[in-house]
Design a protein around this motif. Structure first.
Motif, PDB file in Angstrom:
ATOM      1  N   ASP A 323     -22.071 -23.844 122.170  1.00  0.00           N
ATOM      2  CA  ASP A 323     -21.233 -23.887 123.237  1.00  0.00           C
ATOM      3  C   ASP A 323     -21.827 -24.940 124.414  1.00  0.00           C
ATOM      4  OD1 ASP A 323     -19.646 -23.220 125.628  1.00  0.00           O
ATOM      5  OD2 ASP A 323     -19.545 -21.265 125.004  1.00  0.00           O
ATOM      6  N   ASP A 324     -20.872 -25.944 124.716  1.00  0.00           N
ATOM      7  CA  ASP A 324     -21.235 -26.704 125.652  1.00  0.00           C
ATOM      8  C   ASP A 324     -21.517 -26.257 126.877  1.00  0.00           C
ATOM      9  OD1 ASP A 324     -21.009 -28.937 123.911  1.00  0.00           O
ATOM     10  OD2 ASP A 324     -18.963 -29.358 124.564  1.00  0.00           O
ATOM     11  N   GLN A 327     -25.294 -24.784 126.768  1.00  0.00           N
ATOM     12  CA  GLN A 327     -26.249 -26.184 126.887  1.00  0.00           C
ATOM     13  C   GLN A 327     -26.117 -26.657 128.296  1.00  0.00           C
ATOM     14  OE1 GLN A 327     -28.286 -27.131 124.420  1.00  0.00           O
ATOM     15  NE2 GLN A 327     -27.187 -25.261 123.362  1.00  0.00           N
TER      16      GLN A 327
END
Length: 339
Positions: A323-324, A327
């Motif tokens: 999941d961006d 991050q």
């Protein structure tokens, strides 16, 4: 390319290396008979006698980098006429083809911190460190816990320590701590400096540099994930729940907490309940960790919440999350750390 001075070795380095391998500090003295040797030998080497477990050997500490195995063999043959103990050639560094030439020439040698080839002493450890690193590509959970705890506490540039200084004595046995020191050393994170009854160590760089250097050999502390439909008595916030407290990430729908296998088994026994399926409306998500989420004691340089897992272990537990948003939140958390 290493300069000649960097390729030398010292009495202290040999003593530290032997103690690291054998667990006993050897006795090292200058060889009294060296004064009567030809000048060409004195120009090439310093001479020490090493005594370990009642056995002696004469160590030739090379003044210059390795050049010629045949010449070293010739020098050893000359010395054998006046010396009874086995003879060991010592230098600060050897390339693979140089090791091969020495072995083919029947020259026993030591490169402190790296290699030992001494069949006359019953020792052939040429592959000792190489094979151990080939087999072991990550730190063991105990070694990782020791490193993470120390990184959270931080250290000063010239600090030295014994392994037992790094962790709470109740968490790990002396044998486990000793193994952890050897692992950290084998991955180039710490180095021996001096020794008395027990060896002293130091980190090879500052905390932030050690963290970055160690990342390839660190792994997620999360071994598996289970779910419960009750609220455990003792718990430490972990995973996305912990990250949401350190960043702008929203709270997950199911709170995440961390236990070791042993502590979770005790909690299950205490509650008289059983784990549930993630689709059975669980109350909490439980991460089972390979080391204790409570492994850090005392003051820390990196701020830690008493309710949450430490931020470095948290980073490792989530760094592979696809999941961006996660991050970005991890980056946000790490940027706030003042090493």
């Amino acid at each position: 390319m290493l300069l000649g001075a960097e390729m030398r070795t010292s009495r202290q380095e040999i003593q530290n290396y032997f103690q690291l391998i054998f667990g006993v500090k050897p006795e090292i003295k200058r060889w009294a008979k060296s004064k009567g040797l030809p000048f060409y030998l004195l120009d090439e080497y310093a001479f020490d006698v090493v005594t370990l477990h009642g056995c002696q050997c004469l160590v030739l500490l090379a003044h210059e980098p390795f050049e010629n195995a045949a010449k070293i063999r010739k020098h050893i043959d000359i010395l054998k006429k006046i010396v009874d103990p086995p003879i060991l050639y010592a230098t600060g560094a050897l390339q693979s083809f140089e090791r091969k030439r020495l072995i083919e020439a029947g020259v026993q040698f030591v490169v402190p911190g790296n290699q030992l080839f001494a069949p006359q002493l019953g020792l052939d450890l040429r592959e000792f460190y190489r094979s151990r690193q080939a087999e072991k590509t990550v730190l063991s959970p105990a070694s990782q816990a020791v490193l993470i705890a120390t990184l959270n506490r931080g250290w000063e540039e010239n600090d030295t320590f014994r392994g037992t200084d790094l962790v709470d004595a109740d968490l790990y046995s002396k044998m486990t701590i000793s193994r952890a020191m050897k692992e950290l050393h084998s991955f180039g994170l710490i180095e021996p400096v001096s020794s008395s009854k027990s060896i002293l160590w130091r980190f090879v760089a500052a905390p932030k540099a050690i963290w970055e250097k160690s990342l390839p050999v660190l792994q997620s502390p999360v071994k598996r994930v289970v779910y419960a439909d009750w609220q455990p008595v003792a718990q430490r916030v972990a995973g996305l729940s912990a990250l949401s407290r350190l960043s702008l990430l929203g709270e997950p729908s199911i709170p995440v907490i961390a236990f070791t296998k042993e502590s979770w088994d005790l909690e299950v026994a205490r509650s008289g309940r059983a784990e549930v399926d993630p689709f059975d409306k669980p109350v909490v998500e439980v991460e089972i960790w390979s080391y204790s989420p409570d492994h850090i004691t005392g003051q820390t340089r990196i701020p830690m919440s008493p309710e949450s897992v430490d931020p470095l272990s948290l980073y490792l537990s989530l760094r592979n999350n696809v999941d961006d948003r996660v991050q970005l939140s991890l980056d946000e958390m790490m940027e706030k750390i003042e090493w």
